[in-house]
Design a protein around this motif. Sequence first.
Motif, PDB file in Angstrom:
ATOM      1  N   LEU A   1       2.420 -10.634  20.464  1.00  0.00           N
ATOM      2  CA  LEU A   1       2.154 -10.989  18.785  1.00  0.00           C
ATOM      3  C   LEU A   1       1.895  -9.959  17.925  1.00  0.00           C
ATOM      4  CD1 LEU A   1       0.303 -14.482  19.085  1.00  0.00           C
ATOM      5  CD2 LEU A   1       2.485 -14.159  18.454  1.00  0.00           C
ATOM      6  N   ALA A   2       0.899  -9.009  18.449  1.00  0.00           N
ATOM      7  CA  ALA A   2       0.686  -7.751  17.907  1.00  0.00           C
ATOM      8  C   ALA A   2       1.873  -6.855  17.460  1.00  0.00           C
ATOM      9  CB  ALA A   2      -0.553  -6.879  18.553  1.00  0.00           C
ATOM     10  N   VAL A   3       2.792  -6.615  18.666  1.00  0.00           N
ATOM     11  CA  VAL A   3       3.912  -5.982  18.278  1.00  0.00           C
ATOM     12  C   VAL A   3       5.104  -6.432  17.279  1.00  0.00           C
ATOM     13  CG1 VAL A   3       6.277  -5.294  19.335  1.00  0.00           C
ATOM     14  CG2 VAL A   3       3.826  -4.914  20.799  1.00  0.00           C
ATOM     15  N   PHE A   4       5.207  -7.957  17.526  1.00  0.00           N
ATOM     16  CA  PHE A   4       5.897  -8.575  16.536  1.00  0.00           C
ATOM     17  C   PHE A   4       5.359  -8.696  15.150  1.00  0.00           C
ATOM     18  CE2 PHE A   4       7.562 -12.551  14.396  1.00  0.00           C
ATOM     19  CZ  PHE A   4       8.964 -12.447  14.709  1.00  0.00           C
ATOM     20  N   ALA A   5       4.062  -8.772  14.887  1.00  0.00           N
ATOM     21  CA  ALA A   5       3.417  -8.540  13.621  1.00  0.00           C
ATOM     22  C   ALA A   5       3.724  -7.301  13.052  1.00  0.00           C
ATOM     23  CB  ALA A   5       1.908  -8.980  13.624  1.00  0.00           C
ATOM     24  N   LEU A   6       3.540  -6.168  13.819  1.00  0.00           N
ATOM     25  CA  LEU A   6       3.634  -4.970  13.316  1.00  0.00           C
ATOM     26  C   LEU A   6       4.840  -4.489  12.963  1.00  0.00           C
ATOM     27  CD1 LEU A   6       2.419  -2.107  12.788  1.00  0.00           C
ATOM     28  CD2 LEU A   6       2.713  -1.545  15.121  1.00  0.00           C
ATOM     29  N   ALA A   7       5.983  -4.965  13.808  1.00  0.00           N
ATOM     30  CA  ALA A   7       7.197  -4.776  13.394  1.00  0.00           C
ATOM     31  C   ALA A   7       7.660  -5.672  12.175  1.00  0.00           C
ATOM     32  CB  ALA A   7       8.206  -5.294  14.768  1.00  0.00           C
ATOM     33  N   ALA A   8       7.120  -6.785  11.932  1.00  0.00           N
ATOM     34  CA  ALA A   8       7.569  -7.521  10.892  1.00  0.00           C
ATOM     35  C   ALA A   8       7.029  -7.023   9.486  1.00  0.00           C
ATOM     36  CB  ALA A   8       6.994  -9.039  10.878  1.00  0.00           C
ATOM     37  N   TYR A   9       5.839  -6.430   9.645  1.00  0.00           N
ATOM     38  CA  TYR A   9       5.245  -5.738   8.495  1.00  0.00           C
ATOM     39  C   TYR A   9       6.169  -4.698   8.217  1.00  0.00           C
ATOM     40  CZ  TYR A   9       2.150  -2.898   5.873  1.00  0.00           C
ATOM     41  OH  TYR A   9       1.773  -1.679   4.899  1.00  0.00           O
TER      42      TYR A   9
ATOM     43  N   VAL B   1      12.770   3.029  23.624  1.00  0.00           N
ATOM     44  CA  VAL B   1      11.280   2.611  23.283  1.00  0.00           C
ATOM     45  C   VAL B   1      11.569   1.300  22.427  1.00  0.00           C
ATOM     46  CG1 VAL B   1       9.558   3.329  21.885  1.00  0.00           C
ATOM     47  CG2 VAL B   1      10.420   4.896  23.420  1.00  0.00           C
ATOM     48  N   ALA B   2      12.721   1.286  21.741  1.00  0.00           N
ATOM     49  CA  ALA B   2      12.988   0.075  20.724  1.00  0.00           C
ATOM     50  C   ALA B   2      13.199  -1.017  21.595  1.00  0.00           C
ATOM     51  CB  ALA B   2      13.983   0.512  19.712  1.00  0.00           C
ATOM     52  N   CYS B   3      14.001  -0.779  22.590  1.00  0.00           N
ATOM     53  CA  CYS B   3      14.400  -1.819  23.702  1.00  0.00           C
ATOM     54  C   CYS B   3      13.072  -2.383  24.194  1.00  0.00           C
ATOM     55  CB  CYS B   3      15.279  -1.570  24.455  1.00  0.00           C
ATOM     56  SG  CYS B   3      17.100  -1.423  23.951  1.00  0.00           S
ATOM     57  N   ILE B   4      12.315  -1.636  24.708  1.00  0.00           N
ATOM     58  CA  ILE B   4      10.976  -2.014  25.312  1.00  0.00           C
ATOM     59  C   ILE B   4      10.281  -2.958  24.540  1.00  0.00           C
ATOM     60  CG2 ILE B   4       9.016  -0.851  26.467  1.00  0.00           C
ATOM     61  CD1 ILE B   4      10.528   1.116  27.566  1.00  0.00           C
ATOM     62  N   LEU B   5       9.908  -2.205  23.456  1.00  0.00           N
ATOM     63  CA  LEU B   5       9.078  -3.025  22.411  1.00  0.00           C
ATOM     64  C   LEU B   5       9.717  -4.372  21.975  1.00  0.00           C
ATOM     65  CD1 LEU B   5       8.170  -0.191  19.788  1.00  0.00           C
ATOM     66  CD2 LEU B   5       6.702  -1.285  21.415  1.00  0.00           C
ATOM     67  N   GLY B   6      10.958  -4.495  22.076  1.00  0.00           N
ATOM     68  CA  GLY B   6      11.635  -5.795  21.731  1.00  0.00           C
ATOM     69  C   GLY B   6      11.434  -6.710  23.036  1.00  0.00           C
ATOM     70  N   VAL B   7      11.337  -6.024  24.166  1.00  0.00           N
ATOM     71  CA  VAL B   7      11.098  -6.850  25.376  1.00  0.00           C
ATOM     72  C   VAL B   7       9.767  -7.496  25.205  1.00  0.00           C
ATOM     73  CG1 VAL B   7      10.829  -6.980  27.940  1.00  0.00           C
ATOM     74  CG2 VAL B   7      12.915  -6.118  26.736  1.00  0.00           C
ATOM     75  N   ILE B   8       8.783  -6.585  25.235  1.00  0.00           N
ATOM     76  CA  ILE B   8       7.293  -6.839  24.934  1.00  0.00           C
ATOM     77  C   ILE B   8       7.171  -8.178  23.784  1.00  0.00           C
ATOM     78  CG2 ILE B   8       4.966  -6.063  24.279  1.00  0.00           C
ATOM     79  CD1 ILE B   8       5.775  -3.317  25.501  1.00  0.00           C
ATOM     80  N   SER B   9       7.863  -7.823  22.810  1.00  0.00           N
ATOM     81  CA  SER B   9       7.731  -9.152  21.793  1.00  0.00           C
ATOM     82  C   SER B   9       8.161 -10.477  22.326  1.00  0.00           C
ATOM     83  CB  SER B   9       8.391  -8.440  20.582  1.00  0.00           C
ATOM     84  OG  SER B   9       9.778  -8.482  20.468  1.00  0.00           O
ATOM     85  N   HIS B  10       9.049 -10.522  23.148  1.00  0.00           N
ATOM     86  CA  HIS B  10       9.543 -11.705  23.402  1.00  0.00           C
ATOM     87  C   HIS B  10      10.654 -12.160  22.260  1.00  0.00           C
ATOM     88  CE1 HIS B  10       7.512 -11.896  27.269  1.00  0.00           C
ATOM     89  NE2 HIS B  10       6.470 -11.684  26.940  1.00  0.00           N
ATOM     90  N   ALA B  11      10.571 -11.861  21.251  1.00  0.00           N
ATOM     91  CA  ALA B  11      11.607 -12.024  20.331  1.00  0.00           C
ATOM     92  C   ALA B  11      12.992 -12.082  20.830  1.00  0.00           C
ATOM     93  CB  ALA B  11      11.779 -11.105  19.101  1.00  0.00           C
ATOM     94  N   PRO B  12      13.945 -13.207  20.468  1.00  0.00           N
ATOM     95  CA  PRO B  12      15.322 -13.268  21.131  1.00  0.00           C
ATOM     96  C   PRO B  12      15.987 -11.916  20.814  1.00  0.00           C
ATOM     97  CG  PRO B  12      14.553 -15.287  20.037  1.00  0.00           C
ATOM     98  CD  PRO B  12      13.444 -14.543  19.693  1.00  0.00           C
ATOM     99  N   GLY B  13      16.356 -11.179  21.938  1.00  0.00           N
ATOM    100  CA  GLY B  13      17.231 -10.209  21.688  1.00  0.00           C
ATOM    101  C   GLY B  13      16.638  -8.994  21.049  1.00  0.00           C
ATOM    102  N   GLY B  14      14.956  -9.022  21.094  1.00  0.00           N
ATOM    103  CA  GLY B  14      14.096  -7.922  20.236  1.00  0.00           C
ATOM    104  C   GLY B  14      14.428  -8.226  18.909  1.00  0.00           C
ATOM    105  N   ILE B  15      15.082  -9.113  18.395  1.00  0.00           N
ATOM    106  CA  ILE B  15      15.497  -9.000  16.562  1.00  0.00           C
ATOM    107  C   ILE B  15      14.273  -8.743  15.887  1.00  0.00           C
ATOM    108  CG2 ILE B  15      15.144 -11.502  16.447  1.00  0.00           C
ATOM    109  CD1 ILE B  15      17.905 -11.273  14.736  1.00  0.00           C
ATOM    110  N   GLY B  16      14.652  -7.905  15.034  1.00  0.00           N
ATOM    111  CA  GLY B  16      13.508  -7.730  14.335  1.00  0.00           C
ATOM    112  C   GLY B  16      12.568  -6.378  14.693  1.00  0.00           C
ATOM    113  N   VAL B  17      12.287  -6.483  15.928  1.00  0.00           N
ATOM    114  CA  VAL B  17      11.389  -5.557  16.539  1.00  0.00           C
ATOM    115  C   VAL B  17      12.208  -4.109  16.656  1.00  0.00           C
ATOM    116  CG1 VAL B  17       9.821  -4.858  18.345  1.00  0.00           C
ATOM    117  CG2 VAL B  17       9.834  -7.056  17.484  1.00  0.00           C
ATOM    118  N   PHE B  18      13.450  -4.492  17.521  1.00  0.00           N
ATOM    119  CA  PHE B  18      14.271  -3.362  17.834  1.00  0.00           C
ATOM    120  C   PHE B  18      14.817  -2.706  16.387  1.00  0.00           C
ATOM    121  CE2 PHE B  18      18.650  -1.799  18.226  1.00  0.00           C
ATOM    122  CZ  PHE B  18      18.565  -0.981  19.108  1.00  0.00           C
ATOM    123  N   GLU B  19      14.992  -3.509  15.386  1.00  0.00           N
ATOM    124  CA  GLU B  19      15.479  -2.845  14.104  1.00  0.00           C
ATOM    125  C   GLU B  19      14.374  -2.039  13.326  1.00  0.00           C
ATOM    126  OE1 GLU B  19      18.530  -5.874  15.052  1.00  0.00           O
ATOM    127  OE2 GLU B  19      16.462  -5.878  15.186  1.00  0.00           O
TER     128      GLU B  19
END
Length: 357
Positions: free
Chosen positions: A49-57, A276-294
Amino acid sequence: MTQQDNELVQAAAPGLPVVRARESAGYFESLRDRLPKGALSALGVAASLAVFALAAYILGKTLSNLSYADLLNAFRATSATQILAALALSTLSYLFLTGYDVVALRHLRAHAPYRVAALASFASYAISFNLGFPVITSAAVRYWIYSRVALSALQVANITVFAGVTFWLGMTLMMGGGFVYGASALAAIDGAPPILHIIVGVLILSGVLFYFGWVTVERRSIKLRGHSLDLPGFVPTAAQFALGVADLCCASGALYVLLPAGVPLDFVPFVAVYVVACILGVISHAPGGIGVFEATMLHAIPAASQESVLASLLLFRMVYYFIPFVVALALLGADEGARRWTTLREAIARILEERSN
């Protein structure tokens, strides 16, 4: 699948306990037992959730400052040659991914025709990349296909583990090489001293070399949830590294060729950023790392405008994720239809034969 097989499939999750020695596994098992029940799961959810929230911000802040007219112009500026190159590299990437299953089958002494292994590998990755939760989705697709050639749930779980190790070996090797080779370029992005990137890269490469030597000097086996799994020796491990690196170079290359002209980043350090972007996407558990990767790539890639980078990322999402997803669904539908038609034709032939007798 049985409960034990489900547990083994779950053990294939990224993080990979397969590279731990028995003593380390025992230590972590005892550590887990000492923690409050559910503590590790709670920490994992919190980290995701922390990774996803930071990426969303970061992504929200970036999108709020975008010019959508410039974004449309960036799409128009992408040439057909770039798109065709991205399609070709994506095709090669998925072709190398089929090798993951082929090597796994040979190591496990399981037998399946290449067309079956290729369909299982391609479909499992194309679907899991888009739906997320790759351990569950890829194992389910593989089991659906491999069960037709009499592979057991346990064998499919072992193939999933092996393929996961192959993927992460390639990621780790390229990340270490990228941190060493592209230390100066990466320092210009994150502001950290180049020597820090070199140290991190050397440590990563040292870990990779240790693992390679560890499984080469003698036959190794580990236990996962009560199941014994033989680790591959020199030849299959070398094949894992080769396939993992080839797949990753093609996948990251598909994005690299879509980037706007003038991006001051060589390919090798770019791959390190991509990993690194792929790893953060995996950690976030977002489908396909969407949002986090970008968000990670937008923050890391130096370019004249963020609109041009975002256009490249959206095209990459279409080429590498969405199109293979649609193709995989079509192939699975066609394969299932052909199988049912064969069954129906055999049934009709038996009925006609019985009537003729």
